[in-house]
Every structure is written in C-alpha cells, then in structure tokens.
Design a protein around this motif. Structure first.
Motif, short mmCIF file in Angstrom:
data_model
loop_
_atom_site.label_atom_id
_atom_site.label_comp_id
_atom_site.label_asym_id
_atom_site.label_seq_id
_atom_site.Cartn_x
_atom_site.Cartn_y
_atom_site.Cartn_z
N PRO A 68 55.84 -7.13 -32.05
CA PRO A 68 56.99 -6.30 -31.64
C PRO A 68 58.28 -7.11 -31.75
O PRO A 68 58.26 -8.32 -31.57
CB PRO A 68 56.70 -5.94 -30.19
N PHE A 69 59.34 -6.41 -32.03
CA PHE A 69 60.65 -7.07 -32.04
C PHE A 69 61.22 -6.97 -30.64
O PHE A 69 61.54 -5.88 -30.15
CB PHE A 69 61.56 -6.39 -33.06
N VAL A 70 61.33 -8.10 -29.99
CA VAL A 70 61.80 -8.14 -28.61
C VAL A 70 63.29 -8.47 -28.64
O VAL A 70 63.70 -9.46 -29.24
CB VAL A 70 61.02 -9.20 -27.81
N THR A 71 64.09 -7.65 -27.98
CA THR A 71 65.54 -7.75 -28.17
C THR A 71 66.23 -8.68 -27.17
O THR A 71 67.44 -8.65 -27.03
CB THR A 71 66.21 -6.36 -28.09
N GLY A 72 65.44 -9.49 -26.49
CA GLY A 72 66.04 -10.30 -25.43
C GLY A 72 66.91 -11.44 -25.91
O GLY A 72 67.75 -11.94 -25.16
N VAL A 73 66.74 -11.88 -27.12
CA VAL A 73 67.47 -13.05 -27.58
C VAL A 73 68.69 -12.64 -28.39
O VAL A 73 68.59 -11.80 -29.30
CB VAL A 73 66.55 -13.96 -28.44
N ARG A 74 69.80 -13.20 -28.05
CA ARG A 74 71.05 -12.85 -28.72
C ARG A 74 71.01 -13.26 -30.19
O ARG A 74 70.53 -14.34 -30.53
CB ARG A 74 72.20 -13.58 -28.02
N GLY A 75 71.51 -12.39 -31.03
CA GLY A 75 71.72 -12.74 -32.43
C GLY A 75 70.48 -12.79 -33.30
O GLY A 75 70.51 -13.37 -34.38
N GLN A 76 69.40 -12.19 -32.84
CA GLN A 76 68.21 -12.17 -33.68
C GLN A 76 68.34 -11.16 -34.81
O GLN A 76 68.68 -10.00 -34.56
CB GLN A 76 67.02 -11.70 -32.86
N VAL A 77 67.98 -11.55 -35.99
CA VAL A 77 67.96 -10.61 -37.10
C VAL A 77 66.66 -9.81 -37.02
O VAL A 77 65.58 -10.39 -36.96
CB VAL A 77 68.05 -11.34 -38.45
N PRO A 78 66.75 -8.50 -36.99
CA PRO A 78 65.52 -7.71 -36.87
C PRO A 78 64.74 -7.70 -38.19
O PRO A 78 65.29 -8.08 -39.23
CB PRO A 78 66.04 -6.31 -36.55
#
Ligand SMILES: [Zn+2]
Length: 1095
Positions: A345-355
């Motif tokens: 899963p793509f977890v959105t907790g980290v700033r600036g992650q490229v999906p």
C-alpha cells in the motif's frame, strides 16, 4: 514557522469505525460494507456503477429493443465516429487486474525474465547519483533524423544496441524557431527553421557534427537488438518490399539495411568508455535489455533478413540508427513500477513521497497527506527558489480530483461536524484545520502552517498536548491526522445564508427531424423510464433527493407539467425564445416516485407527438437559458442533460453559422477554429454558474455543429460533453446508453467553489479544467463529478525552506446530492530542495505530461498551433538540458542522458505533439479537435496517460487460460505480428486488429467465419461463441470498458483493410501520416535541441 515534520502515526480510522464525538462517518455515497444495504446504483466508492453489473430488482436493464424504431437508412456522410468517449478510469491506477502480469517470451519485446542471459545494459549505462535517479543514457550513433529509421537487421541474442552518438546537426524536424508565449521562457534555443512541420523531406546532406560524434568501437556498425525474424509489420524501413502497410516507411532507396552482426549471438562488446559503470538493471529494464528469441513469430516475409546474414544489397556505409529497443520503453517502465510498487500500500505519512504510477494498481493509506487519487504533482520536491525553478523549467503543478472515486477497499473521507461554530480556520488566511497546524502554548493557540498566523483555539476545541506538542486527541480527529476529510458547512457557507434545497435534473430533448429520424428520441425516452430510478442518492437514502423536469425543443420549447396529481402530463409551449421564461413552477420539477405515472406517460407520448415533425431547425442557448431559469425559480442547483443534434441555426439568441474551414489549419487563424464564434455562450455560462446550473451535453451530429461553441457552457459549468457522430440506434445505442446511465448516476457536487491555499513561498497562479473563474483564486464549478480534475500551477513568490517544505490545501465547498452543504479538504505536504538533482529525482512524468498537454491545448486558443508545439519542444529540451548540465555525471557530449524519472518524457511529449489537436490528420474534423481539446482539459493523469500512449494488447500470445490482461506491447507497427490479434485502447477508442496470417482456428473461434477474408471489416460486435478464446477476448473487452468512464465502441480492423489507417493513427511510436515524428526521430531531435542548449 514550525510545521509538523513527521508523519502522524496511523490514525485509528480504519475499516471498523470508532465513535468519534463531534463527527460522524461519511455516508457520502456509502461505504461499501456488510451493513450497507445493496444499492442498485453505483456507490460513490463502489465498483463501476454499470447497470449491467448491478441490475435492479425486477427491472430489466436491457436497452429497449422493441420500442426503438428501425434506424434510418439515409445518412449524411460522416467521418468515422472515433471520438465518442473519453476514458476516465474507474480504476485510476491502471488495469483492474491485481495479478502481476505474466510475460511470455513470444509476446514481449524484450527484457523478459525468461531470457535473462543477454542483458548487457550494465556495460553501457552510466548511473546517476542514486538508484532512484539513475540516468538513462542513450548513445546514438549518427543517425538520420530526417524521419526515416534506418533498417535494423535482426541478430540473435543481442539485447543491446550499439552505443552510438547523436549526429546532432542534421535534421529536418519541425523546428523550434518560433517561440511561444510560455511563461518563464527563455530565448528560443533554435533559430534555423526547416520547412513545414508536416512535410519534411529527408535532409541527409547535413553531416553530423564531428564534435558530437562518438565513434562506436567497431567503426560504425551498430549492433542490432532484434532477435528472431522480422515480422511483416515491423517498421524497419529499409526492407523495400512487403511493407505495404507501413505508413511511416521512408523511400526504400534512402534506407539501406544497416550493418549487421554476423557473428554468433552474444553480448555486445563494450563499445563505450568504461566511464559508465554498472547500471541497476531494475532501474533500467526498459533501456536496451535483451529480448529473447521469439519462436512463436511465424511467417517471416520474403526477403526478411535472418540471423547473421544480411540479404540486403551492398550499400555505402549506412546511416547509423537508433535501435527502437534501446530507447526507453513505456511498457517496461509501467511494468517495472507494477512489479516494484504494486504489492505494498502507498502510505501517505511521509512528506514528499512520489506515489506509484497511475498504471500501477495500489492501495492508499491516508496518514496525513491526500491520496494520489485526489492530488498528483509534477514533482514532490520543489526548488526552494524561483531561480532554480526557472532554471529547471519543470512546471510545478498539481492535478486535483477533489471528488475522485475510490476503490472499495479505501474509506471515503470522514465528515466532521463542528456544529454551529463550523470548521476551525486560520483567522488570517482562512486555511482549514489540518494535520500540519502547530498547537502551542499548551494547546490554547495554534500557528497556521500556511501563513504562520497565531490563532486562539476556541474553548470547545481545546485539548491538551502530549510531551511532543501534539494534541492528545489528534488521532481521534480526522482533521488533525488525515490528508483528506470533510466538514459539514454551516449556513455561513450557503448562498444567501440559506441552506440549499435538493438539486434537480432537467432533461432537455431535441425533437427536431434529425433526432426523431435516427430513433434517438424514442430510445432516450424509453431508457429514461427506468433510468430515473437510479438518480444519485446519498449513503443509504431510500430514494434520491433529486427532482426531475422535462423539456423538449426544436425552434420552440415545450415544458411539461408532470405533477403527481395530474392524470396526464400537460405541455406548455414557449415560442418566444428571445426572451426565455419558465411558464410553470408547480409541477415542473417533481419527485420521480410521486409522479411516476405521469412521467411514464409523458415519456411514452413524446416520441409519438413529434413522430411526423418536419422541423429541422433548432435553438440551443434558449434551451440552456430555460433550464437555468427553472432552477433559479426553484431556488436550487442542478444539472441539465441536453440531447442535441444540429447546429442551432434557428433565429434565437446564440444562433450559429457554419464557419468550419479546414483551410485554416496550419495558418495563424487556426486558433479561431477552437474559439467560440460568439460571446453569448460565455455570458450564459456565467449566469449558469451563479445559479449552480451544470450542463451535460450529448451531441448527435451528422455534420459540423461547432463543438467549440456549443461546449462553452458545459465546459464553464463543470459539465461533460459526449459526441456520437452519425448516430444510428443499431450501431450506437449501446455506447450512448452506457454513457448516459453512467452520467446520470454519478455523484455530483453542485454549486461548488474550490480554493487552493499554499504555504508561504508558493502560490497557485494558473488553473486548467472545466470551471469558471471570476477572480484569480476561486475555481467556481456549477457541478463537479468524480471524473473531473482541476489542474493548478504554482509559482514562487518567495524562498522556500527545506525544513518546513511546502504545503497545499485544496478546499472544495459544495452541495451534495442530498442538498447538504459540505467542505472537502485535501492536504498535501511536499519537500523542498536546494539541489536540482532532488527535483529531478522526484518528478512524475505522467503528471508533467498531463499538465503540458493541458497547457498546450489551451494555448491553441491564442497562438498558432506550430508555436504551441515548438514551445512544448523547447520546454522539454530545457528541462532535460538542465538535468544534463547540473545533475548528470560527466560524460561525453554525444550522449543523451535522461533523468530516470523522466526517461519517458520525450516519447510521451511526442504523443502530445502529434495528437489531433496539435497535428491533425486529414480525417480529423474540426469538431473532433474541439471535442478532444475539451475532454483533455478535465482528464486525470491516468486518462491522459492512456489517451496519449494507447495500450496495445496481443491476444493470442498468452495462454488461453490466463485470466490476467496480456502484457502490453509498444504502440508501434513493428510490434504487430500478422499472425496475431491485438486490442488497442486509449480510453476513447477500442480497436481489434486482426493480422492477415492469423490462424484459421483463431478466426473461427472469434468471428465464427472460416477465413480471414470473411471477417467483415468495421465489425463492432464480436459474436458470442462458446469457446475459451471468444470468452476470453470478450471478457477482456468488457474489462477494458469497465476501466474507463466512457464506453469504448469496438472497431474490428483487418490488416491491410482501409480502416487500418484509422488504427495506425494510434501506433504512436511510429511516424504519423499527418507528419508527426516517430519516437526514434523525436528522441534524436530532442537530443539535438539539448545539445544546442548546452553548447
Ligand atoms: Zn493562515
């Protein structure tokens, strides 16, 4: 300013809903779950809301067949109805298949795990600063860039093309001499114009620049990478015969066969300097990997070269060419991303992650940033200064889809109810409470993360902080821990300080001669009888709150009173179309269930009432005016569904004349074809937006209807346009009814306003999409559905800070289907960088292309198309040159080095450049171009991705029992085997291409005829046959259709049939008939441009 740097831990909002005091779970569209009653229509978050999949109890959803009259026979000549649909994936992340694709040796171009022995790319590829930003290097041998690809002799087992350098000086590629109006533009890098972009005779007289030429170690011969015999369709143009279909073949005499490897298969010798150490294979799979033998390719055509022998005539030293297999492959990039990122899963907790890419199927866990289904950015690490941004020329933009549908596994945004006090906001910038607000002074105040203003926390919202300074209730509150959530709006957020009433749908049906004659009116009325049971409703509501009304029209308008107390509907005619008014209030907008009998009676009567009409003229603007006035009178927002057939030439406001003129193409006046011919529709649209009146337009033209003008109101009101050229019931009813059902059922937010706030340092400066703006910040949408995106461009107005990053907050105020006023908030935190390499490492090419296409498609309204094209090319060259200059490891000037994240930028940009809007073929009508232009404006990233680079799926290469989608192949004629069958789709069009040598058994299984010649050309339905192949192919077609928001009508194309030209238009890696460059040629041209910028 101190914003939350770290991601909040996983909040407890999971599938089981905890009880949160103060807010309740969204029932917007209903969470799929065991407690929800089955809804007969597509839920907001649910699966594809197709009728076929979820039939209502007891109601047949089959299109009425008995009621529809026989289709008329006389038809005006029409172009092929190629554009009728546009794709919006129900699945925004690519194919529905959750199973990793299997690749088979026979069907994959290269890079098969099954043929790993000849991977040699590590020898030749430099790597970048890190694996994630590894560079892609193409070393291009002196090649002709004049549009012809020199022949590629096959060789066995060689997976890598000879390193080559680019002969940069030659080239007749459309030049970038004319510089457009692109913001941040620098001086045009090129000034030597070379002729017309459309017609470029090969210019081979210009010698390569010696300085840029890296002599291959072997003295010039290239090492081919194709293994196995060539196929008839393969585009190695030097093979003079047997390629009748290869439209991009250059003159044979210009194309001597290339030099071949005649030795045994083996890795290519290291032809380049050892300054390019090992390259991560995984990063680089698309770039020149080996391809295994392809034993399943049969029937080499006469004269096809075979391994190790060169049948070609002796020639002077052949021009070196770029091996198509040695340049970045979209297929490989897509597949690598699926393999690498599809399982977690793509977890959105980290700033600036490229999906993950939009073509990868992945789940999203909201841990503080909005899901990429809602917001995608061109870069997730933005330059700290505007100087850096200008240097890189990478547009900073976000593609926002505020009401995006989510897969069933993901929860829709929670609805937070703060009661009468309403949502908590910053006093200064009005940003809404979000996870990045910083609570201070023991929780009594908070500092705004957008403008740094210190605000008091209202007593009812007070909460203590823990030892880290975080509120102890942070994870109990969506607005403190999630990237996306909703607030219930108070009356302050409502028009006239009044809560809205429930919206209305008004169906406005053209009953002029053409509409009657084609059977459209009868078909539509029959369908509406049942479709009205599926109006959008919220959550578990038993019935839709939406009221309905009906109008028919030709030169005059007919309103209908369908009040439940009436025995029969009553018609009221308004013939004064110049001063439109609504002749009735009571009984016009009704509840479907209450007035069912009267409505059914009306829908039965309409086709009969106008059956003998001879009226051919129509009005258009007065129809919209009437619908808007009706909504105004009822004091509600709503949507008009207009079904319209012809250019509105009747005497009335908004009357149009036929001003189509193809002679304007490629002139400075071409832009007028895209501009509305009167300003009346803008004025009307403005009134509609003020009323929250969204217009969906279904067009059924037999000839030019001036889509550019008719689409103004739908475009500015957030509506949709559908076009069915030369509509005939028997051919087009499935497509029309599928689109209609989906359109009527989809969840819409009404009377919406969207504002994008940013933290200090950047600012939203430009907007693209279907909406209206009366000031520079507020995006006004009379309606907004889950398919529509708004693209926002940002610019610096100050220096950004690496530590605090950059924040976006998109707030959408809207009225729900049930009439509830809400705010939907999406937050996204991005990184900021002082090193350009960080920017290039965190870009998203699919989003860049989405933005660049929208920018260009808007540009054609004001600039010559050639200028727009040149601007795109220049910008792309500047982006890549900046990378080369500042980020790439030192290497020879002859190398083309692409950032890993952008290695597909050239191929995709070329697809945009040769699209129908920017480079139309002869068969593309003015209306088609205007139509596509409008569609692209609202497309999300997944849609533009497949629209510009279609998916091409071989059907018989994979095992018949395989249930997954077959692996795609590159969109080039070279990849077609005449012994196979392929599906091609781009979200709007769907082709089934049948090779001429396809096995007789396959033909029998799919088409129920005994030979290729008996397959009827242009077939649009496959026979339902009880055999595995037929079942599989029909299933795959259904699955592709389910992934798109518009129904794709199938067109069967036989190899060498006249329809094949239409199909080949979508083989976007090849040179196009309209003059569009092949991928290889474009890459060479891009390389030349970059070199000029660097020198
Ligand atoms: Zn603020």
């Amino acid at each position: 300013m101190n914003v939350n740097q770290s991601a909040p831990p996983v909040p407890p909002f999971g599938q089981p809903q905890p009880i949160y005091p103060g807010y309740h779970q969204s029932n917007y569209g209903g969470q799929p779950g065991s407690t929800a009653p089955p809804t007969p229509y597509g839920a907001y978050n649910g699966p594809v809301p197709g009728f076929q999949q979820t039939p209502p109890q007891g109601v047949s959803r089959a299109p009425p067949s008995s009621g529809a009259p026989p289709a008329s026979t006389a038809q005006a000549p029409c172009g092929q109805a190629t554009y009728g649909q546009f794709g919006q994936g129900d699945i925004q992340n690519g194919p529905s298949s959750t199973v990793q694709m299997q690749r088979l040796p026979g069907s994959q171009p290269f890079g098969s795990p099954l043929a790993p022995v000849v991977r040699q790319s590590s020898v030749l590829q430099p790597y970048g600063p890190s694996p994630t930003s590894a560079e892609v290097t193409a070393q291009l041998a002196g090649m002709q860039i004049s549009g012809a690809v020199a022949p590629a002799p096959p060789a066995s087992g060689l997976g890598y093309g000879t390193p080559t350098s680019l002969a940069s000086a030659s080239g007749s590629f459309p030049n970038s001499g004319l510089y457009g109006s692109y913001p941040q533009g620098q001086a045009p890098p090129l000034s030597q114009a070379h002729g017309h972009p459309g017609v470029q005779p090969p210019q081979r007289s210009v010698p390569p620049q010696p300085s840029s030429f890296i002599p291959p170690a072997s003295g010039g011969p290239r090492m081919p990478s194709v293994t196995g015999p060539l196929l008839p369709g393969q585009g190695f143009g030097g093979l003079p015969v047997s390629q009748p279909n290869h439209v991009s073949s250059p003159p044979p005499q210009a194309l001597p066969p290339g030099t071949q490897m005649t030795g045994p298969p083996g890795p290519p010798p290291p032809m380049h300097s050892p300054q390019q150490p090992g390259y991560q294979l995984q990063q680089n799979g698309s770039f020149g990997p080996a391809r295994g033998p392809q034993p399943s390719y049969g029937s080499p055509y006469p004269g096809a070269p075979t391994f190790g022998s060169q049948p070609g005539p002796p020639q002077p030293l052949p021009p070196k060419r770029l091996d198509p297999d040695a340049i970045p492959s979209p297929i490989q990039v897509i597949e690598d991303d699926r393999n690498n990122r599809g399982s977690e899963p793509f977890v959105t907790g980290v700033r600036g992650q490229v999906p993950p890419l939009v073509t990868t199927n992945f789940l999203v866990k909201d841990q503080g940033n909005a899901s990429p289904r809602y917001i995608r950015c061109t870069s997730y690490n933005i330059p700290c200064t505007s100087d850096m941004a200008k240097q890189a020329q990478v547009p900073l933009a976000a593609v926002i889809k505020p009401l995006a549908r989510l897969p069933p596994e993901e929860a829709s945004p929670y609805v937070v109810d703060h009661g009468e006090s309403g949502p908590l906001r910053c006093n200064r910038c009005k940003a809404y409470m979000c996870p990045f607000m910083q609570f201070i002074e023991g929780g009594r105040r908070f500092q705004c993360c957008f403008c740094s203003c210190i605000n008091d926390v209202p007593p009812q919202y007070f909460q203590h902080l823990d030892h880290t300074g975080k509120r102890v209730d942070a994870y109990d509150r969506p607005e403190l821990s999630l990237g996306s959530y909703e607030f219930l709006a108070t009356v302050d957020y409502c028009k006239n300080n009044k809560f809205p009433s429930s919206p209305a749908f008004i169906f406005m049906i053209d009953v002029s001669y053409n509409a009657i004659r084609t059977g459209l009116v009868r078909l539509l009325c029959e369908e509406l009888k049942s479709l009205l049971d599926f109006l959008p409703r919220e959550g578990r509501a038993e019935e839709s709150a939406i009221r309905v009304g009906f109008v028919t029209y030709n030169k005059v308008l007919h309103f209908y009173n369908v009040k439940s107390s009436l025995a029969q509907p009553q018609m009221m005619v308004v013939s004064d179309v110049a001063d439109m008014f609504v002749p009735l209030l009571d009984g016009f907008l009704v509840n479907v269930n209450e007035s069912r009998a009267v409505i059914t009676s009306l829908l039965d009567q309409i086709p009969e009432m106008f059956a003998d009409t001879r009226e051919t003229e129509t009005v258009f603007a007065p129809v919209i005016q009437a619908g808007m006035e009706a909504l105004k009178a009822a004091e509600c927002a709503g949507k008009l569904f207009l079904f319209h057939t012809s250019l509105p030439i009747a005497e009335a406001p908004g009357k149009l004349k036929n001003r189509d003129d193809r002679k304007l193409i490629n002139t400075d006046k071409e832009k007028t074809l895209f501009q509305p011919q009167t300003g009346a529709y803008q004025t009307l649209a403005k009134e509609c937006v003020a009323q929250g009146c969204c217009v969906d337009l279904f067009l059924f033209p037999n000839q030019y209807v001036d889509v550019a003008t008719l689409s103004v109101v739908p475009q500015l009101t957030g509506g949709s346009i559908y076009k069915y050229a030369c509509f005939q019931v028997e051919n087009d009813q499935e497509r029309f009814l599928s689109d209609l059902r989906r359109d009527v059922q989809k969840i819409v937010g009404f009377d919406a306003v969207m504002r994008v706030r940013t933290s200090t340092g950047i600012r939203a400066v430009d907007f693209f999409g279907a909406f209206y703006m009366s000031n520079t910040t507020d995006v006004e949408l009379a309606g907004l559905d889950g398919d529509k995106t708004v693209t926002v461009e940002f610019k610096h107005d100050d220096r950004l800070n690496e530590e605090s990053g950059a924040l976006l907050q998109c707030a959408l105020l809207y009225t729900s289907c049930a009439g509830q006023r809400r705010l939907r908030i999406h937050n996204l935190a991005l990184n900021c960088c002082t090193q350009l390499a960080d920017l290039y490492r965190n870009c998203e090419t699919d989003t860049l292309i989405n933005y660049m296409a929208k920018f260009a498609y808007r540009g054609v309204l004001n600039s010559p198309v050639k200028t727009v094209r040149d601007t795109l090319i220049t910008q792309c060259a500047q982006i890549l040159a900046c990378y080369r200059k500042n980020c790439a490891s030192p290497s020879s000037a002859g190398q083309l080095i692409l950032p890993e994240c952008m290695k597909l930028l050239p191929v995709y940009l070329n697809c945009v450049l040769k699209s129908d809007v920017l480079q139309p073929g002869a068969e593309v009508t003015t209306d088609d171009r205007a139509y596509v232009r409008q569609l692209v404006t609202s497309m999300d990233v997944a849609e533009t991705n497949v629209f510009f680079y279609p998916r091409l799926l071989p059907l018989t290469k994979s095992p018949i029992e395989s249930t997954t989608e077959p692996p795609a192949v590159r969109a080039s004629e070279e990849r077609l085997s005449n012994g196979d069958i392929y599906l091609l789709e781009n979200g709007l069009n769907l082709f089934l291409w049948v090779g001429a040598s396809v096995q007789q058994g396959v033909v029998q299984s799919l088409f129920n005829v005994s030979s290729f010649s008996q397959i009827s050309s242009g077939l649009s339905v496959l026979p339902v046959l009880d055999n595995p192949l037929s079942t599989k192919v029909r299933g795959l077609i259904d699955s592709l259709r389910a992934q798109r928001s518009r129904y794709m009508k199938l067109i069967v194309v036989k190899q060498e049939d006249k329809l094949e030209m239409l199909f080949k238009h979508f083989l976007v890696e090849d040179k196009s008939l309209s003059g569009g460059a092949s991928y290889v040629d474009f890459l060479c041209h891009m390389h030349k441009e970059i070199r000029q910028l660097l020198s």
